[in-house]
Design a protein around this motif. Structure first.
Motif, PDB file in Angstrom:
ATOM      1  N   LYS A  12       0.869  -1.163   0.000  1.00 26.99           N
ATOM      2  CA  LYS A  12       0.000   0.000   0.000  1.00 26.99           C
ATOM      3  C   LYS A  12       0.909   1.216   0.000  1.00 26.99           C
ATOM      4  O   LYS A  12       1.638   1.474   0.953  1.00 26.99           O
ATOM      5  CB  LYS A  12      -0.896  -0.004   1.242  1.00 26.99           C
ATOM      6  CG  LYS A  12      -1.851   1.184   1.287  1.00 26.99           C
ATOM      7  CD  LYS A  12      -2.722   1.148   2.531  1.00 26.99           C
ATOM      8  CE  LYS A  12      -3.654   2.355   2.567  1.00 26.99           C
ATOM      9  NZ  LYS A  12      -4.498   2.362   3.787  1.00 26.99           N
ATOM     10  N   ARG A  13       0.867   1.972  -1.062  1.00 28.40           N
ATOM     11  CA  ARG A  13       1.861   3.007  -1.275  1.00 28.40           C
ATOM     12  C   ARG A  13       1.500   4.290  -0.545  1.00 28.40           C
ATOM     13  O   ARG A  13       0.316   4.621  -0.374  1.00 28.40           O
ATOM     14  CB  ARG A  13       2.028   3.286  -2.775  1.00 28.40           C
ATOM     15  CG  ARG A  13       2.326   2.040  -3.595  1.00 28.40           C
ATOM     16  CD  ARG A  13       2.717   2.397  -5.011  1.00 28.40           C
ATOM     17  NE  ARG A  13       4.025   3.010  -5.040  1.00 28.40           N
ATOM     18  CZ  ARG A  13       5.166   2.327  -5.197  1.00 28.40           C
ATOM     19  NH1 ARG A  13       5.135   1.017  -5.317  1.00 28.40           N
ATOM     20  NH2 ARG A  13       6.325   2.952  -5.222  1.00 28.40           N
ATOM     21  N   ILE A  14       2.524   5.003  -0.111  1.00 25.97           N
ATOM     22  CA  ILE A  14       2.367   6.351   0.438  1.00 25.97           C
ATOM     23  C   ILE A  14       2.595   7.286  -0.738  1.00 25.97           C
ATOM     24  O   ILE A  14       3.735   7.486  -1.177  1.00 25.97           O
ATOM     25  CB  ILE A  14       3.370   6.604   1.573  1.00 25.97           C
ATOM     26  CG1 ILE A  14       3.218   5.540   2.666  1.00 25.97           C
ATOM     27  CG2 ILE A  14       3.169   7.997   2.155  1.00 25.97           C
ATOM     28  CD1 ILE A  14       4.280   5.622   3.758  1.00 25.97           C
ATOM     29  N   ILE A  84      10.511   0.809   5.282  1.00 25.89           N
ATOM     30  CA  ILE A  84       9.146   0.373   4.981  1.00 25.89           C
ATOM     31  C   ILE A  84       9.111  -1.121   4.659  1.00 25.89           C
ATOM     32  O   ILE A  84       8.239  -1.862   5.136  1.00 25.89           O
ATOM     33  CB  ILE A  84       8.562   1.206   3.821  1.00 25.89           C
ATOM     34  CG1 ILE A  84       8.361   2.665   4.259  1.00 25.89           C
ATOM     35  CG2 ILE A  84       7.243   0.615   3.332  1.00 25.89           C
ATOM     36  CD1 ILE A  84       7.955   3.600   3.135  1.00 25.89           C
ATOM     37  N   ARG A  88       7.367  -3.804   7.210  1.00 25.93           N
ATOM     38  CA  ARG A  88       6.235  -4.603   6.745  1.00 25.93           C
ATOM     39  C   ARG A  88       6.497  -6.087   6.964  1.00 25.93           C
ATOM     40  O   ARG A  88       5.611  -6.841   7.387  1.00 25.93           O
ATOM     41  CB  ARG A  88       5.998  -4.336   5.262  1.00 25.93           C
ATOM     42  CG  ARG A  88       4.828  -5.106   4.678  1.00 25.93           C
ATOM     43  CD  ARG A  88       4.554  -4.623   3.257  1.00 25.93           C
ATOM     44  NE  ARG A  88       3.396  -5.298   2.713  1.00 25.93           N
ATOM     45  CZ  ARG A  88       3.435  -6.363   1.938  1.00 25.93           C
ATOM     46  NH1 ARG A  88       4.610  -6.885   1.630  1.00 25.93           N
ATOM     47  NH2 ARG A  88       2.347  -6.921   1.475  1.00 25.93           N
ATOM     48  N   ARG A 240       7.394   7.568  11.571  1.00 21.42           N
ATOM     49  CA  ARG A 240       6.156   7.548  10.764  1.00 21.42           C
ATOM     50  C   ARG A 240       5.797   8.945  10.257  1.00 21.42           C
ATOM     51  O   ARG A 240       4.618   9.302  10.181  1.00 21.42           O
ATOM     52  CB  ARG A 240       4.991   6.983  11.587  1.00 21.42           C
ATOM     53  CG  ARG A 240       5.295   5.706  12.345  1.00 21.42           C
ATOM     54  CD  ARG A 240       5.366   4.518  11.438  1.00 21.42           C
ATOM     55  NE  ARG A 240       5.784   3.317  12.174  1.00 21.42           N
ATOM     56  CZ  ARG A 240       5.895   2.116  11.638  1.00 21.42           C
ATOM     57  NH1 ARG A 240       5.619   1.932  10.354  1.00 21.42           N
ATOM     58  NH2 ARG A 240       6.294   1.081  12.354  1.00 21.42           N
ATOM     59  N   GLU A 243       3.558   8.991   7.235  1.00 26.22           N
ATOM     60  CA  GLU A 243       2.281   8.337   7.523  1.00 26.22           C
ATOM     61  C   GLU A 243       1.403   9.212   8.406  1.00 26.22           C
ATOM     62  O   GLU A 243       0.214   8.960   8.562  1.00 26.22           O
ATOM     63  CB  GLU A 243       2.521   6.994   8.207  1.00 26.22           C
ATOM     64  CG  GLU A 243       3.297   5.998   7.340  1.00 26.22           C
ATOM     65  CD  GLU A 243       3.633   4.725   8.096  1.00 26.22           C
ATOM     66  OE1 GLU A 243       2.742   4.217   8.811  1.00 26.22           O
ATOM     67  OE2 GLU A 243       4.783   4.250   7.995  1.00 26.22           O
ATOM     68  N   ARG A 244       2.000  10.246   9.003  1.00 24.79           N
ATOM     69  CA  ARG A 244       1.279  11.135   9.905  1.00 24.79           C
ATOM     70  C   ARG A 244       1.460  12.591   9.493  1.00 24.79           C
ATOM     71  O   ARG A 244       1.636  13.474  10.335  1.00 24.79           O
ATOM     72  CB  ARG A 244       1.786  10.922  11.330  1.00 24.79           C
ATOM     73  CG  ARG A 244       1.646   9.510  11.837  1.00 24.79           C
ATOM     74  CD  ARG A 244       2.569   9.237  13.019  1.00 24.79           C
ATOM     75  NE  ARG A 244       2.417  10.220  14.090  1.00 24.79           N
ATOM     76  CZ  ARG A 244       3.294  10.382  15.080  1.00 24.79           C
ATOM     77  NH1 ARG A 244       4.393   9.646  15.102  1.00 24.79           N
ATOM     78  NH2 ARG A 244       3.086  11.280  16.023  1.00 24.79           N
TER      79      ARG A 244
END
Length: 415
Positions: A12-14, A84, A88, A240, A243-244
Motif C-alpha cells: 500500500k503506497r504512500i 518500509i 512490513r 512515521r 504516515e502522519r
C-alpha cells in the motif's frame, strides 16, 4: 495488517513518496544533461544552440540549486524505503534479511550494467549501502544520529587526511607539475579514436569506475554523505513522518523554516573562508591536506544536506496544499517507476553524448538547450509512465527486480 496477505503482494503506497521521488529525478536528469551524463567528448570550437547569458544563468542554477541536492532526496528515500520493507516484513513475522541481501545483489548487477552506458550511475552504490543498512535496522536512534553526525561532519575524510599528513612528515612538499608540461600530448584514447559501444564500455570500467570509487570513498567522500542520508531515511521512517503528515503539518512548516535558515547560515560562513583547491582532494600527490580545506568540504556537505531537506519539506508542504497538491501528484507515476526511469535516463544520455552515438552533435549544444531537452525527456517519461501504469502494476525493471527478489514471476498486468 492482514497476515494472510503474502509478503510479495503489492505494498500500500504512500503517494507523496512517489511524487517526491519523481521530483528528485527531475533534478537528476537536468543536472546530468548539463554534465553530459559524465561522458567526455572531444573538444570542439563549434557550439550549437548556445545562448551565452542564459547558459551562464542556467549553469549557476545547476551548480547552486540542483547539483547534489536532488540526488540527496533520492538517497534519503532509498533509506526510507528500506525501513518500509523491513517494517512490513516484521509485522508479518517474516525474516526478510536474506531476501533483502539477494535483492541488493540484483540491484548491484543492474547498476553495473547501467555503468556500461553512463558512469554517473549510483544504483550500484545504493546496493552496497543497502547491505550496510541491515545491521543498523534495530540500532537505537541516538546511535544512528551519532553515526550521521560523524559522517556529515567529515569524520572519514578527517581520518584519511590525518593519516595522509602524518605520512608526509615534515619533508618539503614539491609543487605538482601541470599535466603535459613540455611533454608531447598523450595518444587519443581508444574510445575516441575508434568509437564503439564496446570501447566505451571498456573505458567506463577501466578508467571511470576507479574514479567513481575515489570520488565516493576518497577525500571528497560523497559516498559517506549518501550513507548518512540512508540512515536519516531510516530514522524518519521510524517516526512515521510521512504516515502522519496531517499531524506533523505545523511542525513541518517550522522544520522547513529551520532548514532554510540553517542552509543560509552555512552558505554565509562559507563565503567567509578562502576558496579551496578541490583538485587536491582527487590527487593529493604528496601535498599537505590543510584543515581549512577539510572545513570547507564539511560545510559544503552540510549545505547540500540542509538544502535538500528544505527542498523535500517545501515539496511536502506544497503537496499538502489543495491548490498545489493535485499538480504535484502528476509526478507520482514517474516515482512509481523510478528504477526504470532512472536507468532509461542513463541509456538516453549515452545515446545523446557517447562518441559512438550522437555525441558529436549533442556534446556541442549549449547548457540552456540541454537543460530544456532534459525537461522534454522528463515530460515524455511522465506521459509514458502514466500510460504504462494504466495497464501494468509495476514498471518493467521494477517487475523484473521484484520477480528476481522472490524467485518467481510476479503479477504484472492489471486485471
Amino acid at each position: 495488517m492482514d497476515k494472510n496477505i503474502p509478503l510479495s503482494s503489492p505494498l500500500k503506497r504512500i503517494k507523496i513518496l512517489d511524487s517526491l521521488r519523481g521530483f528528485a529525478l527531475l533534478g537528476v536528469i537536468l543536472m546530468h544533461m548539463i554534465q553530459h551524463f559524465g561522458i567526455r567528448s572531444l573538444p570542439s570550437e563549434i557550439e550549437f544552440l548556445s545562448f551565452p547569458v542564459l547558459d551562464e544563468a542556467v549553469q549557476w542554477i545547476g551548480n547552486n540549486i540542483i547539483m547534489g541536492r536532488f540526488i540527496n532526496i533520492f538517497a534519503f528515500l532509498f533509506g526510507l524505503s528500506f525501513f518500509i520493507q523491513m517494517d512490513r516484513a516484521t509485522k508479518k513475522g517474516v525474516d526478510f534479511r536474506l531476501r533483502f541481501v539477494w535483492r541488493m545483489i540484483l540491484l548491484l548487477v543492474m547498476g553495473l550494467l547501467a555503468h556500461s552506458f553512463f558512469n554517473l550511475e549510483i544504483i550500484s552504490l545504493y546496493a552496497f549501502f543497502g547491505l550496510l543498512m541491515l545491521p543498523l535496522y534495530r540500532v537505537k536512534n541516538w546511535l544512528l544520529l551519532s553515526i550521521v553526525a560523524f559522517l556529515l561532519l567529515g569524520g572519514p575524510r578527517t581520518i584519511q587526511a590525518i593519516n595522509h599528513n602524518s605520512e608526509l612528515g615534515t619533508e618539503q612538499v614539491d609543487a605538482v607539475e601541470p599535466m603535459n608540461n613540455g611533454q608531447a600530448p598523450r595518444d587519443l584514447a581508444e574510445h575516441f579514436a575508434n568509437p564503439s559501444f564496446l570501447n566505451s564500455l571498456k573505458h567506463n570500467y577501466k578508467e571511470r569506475l576507479p574514479g567513481k570509487i575515489n570520488y565516493q570513498f576518497g577525500y571528497f567522500g560523497r559516498g559517506y554523505v549518501t550513507f548518512a542520508l540512508f540512515i536519516i531515511g531510516l530514522i524518519v521512517g521510524r517516526i512515521r513522518f510521512f504516515e502522519r503528515l496531517d499531524e506533523w503539518r505545523k511542525r513541518s512548516f517550522y522544520l522547513f523554516i529551520g532548514f532554510v535558515s540553517a542552509t543560509l547560515l552555512v552558505i554565509w560562513v562559507q563565503t567567509m573562508l578562502p576558496p579551496p583547491d578541490f583538485s587536491i582532494l582527487f590527487r593529493p600527490n604528496g601535498q599537505y591536506m590543510a584543515s581549512s580545506l577539510l572545513a570547507v568540504m564539511t560545510l559544503q556537505d552540510l549545505e547540500l544536506v540542509l538544502f535538500s531537506g528544505a527542498l523535500a519539506l517545501g515539496f511536502t508542504l506544497l503537496y499538502q496544499n489543495m491548490k498545489f497538491g493535485k499538480y504535484l501528484e502528476v509526478l507520482s507515476p514517474y516515482g512509481r517507476t523510478a528504477l526504470t526511469n532512472y536507468i532509461m535516463q542513463g541509456v538516453i544520455g549515452a545515446l545523446l553524448f557517447a562518441p559512438w552515438a550522437l555525441g558529436s552533435t549533442f556534446s556541442n549544444w549549449g547548457v540552456t538547450s540541454l537543460f530544456l531537452l532534459g525537461i522534454v525527456i522528463y515530460v515524455v517519461q511522465i506521459v509514458c509512465s502514466k500510460y504504462w501504469l494504466k495497464h501494468f502494476l509495476y514498471g518493467p525493471l521494477e517487475w523484473l527486480w521484484r520477480s528476481g527478489t522472490y524467485l518467481e514471476l510476479q503479477p504484472f498486468r492489471k486485471k
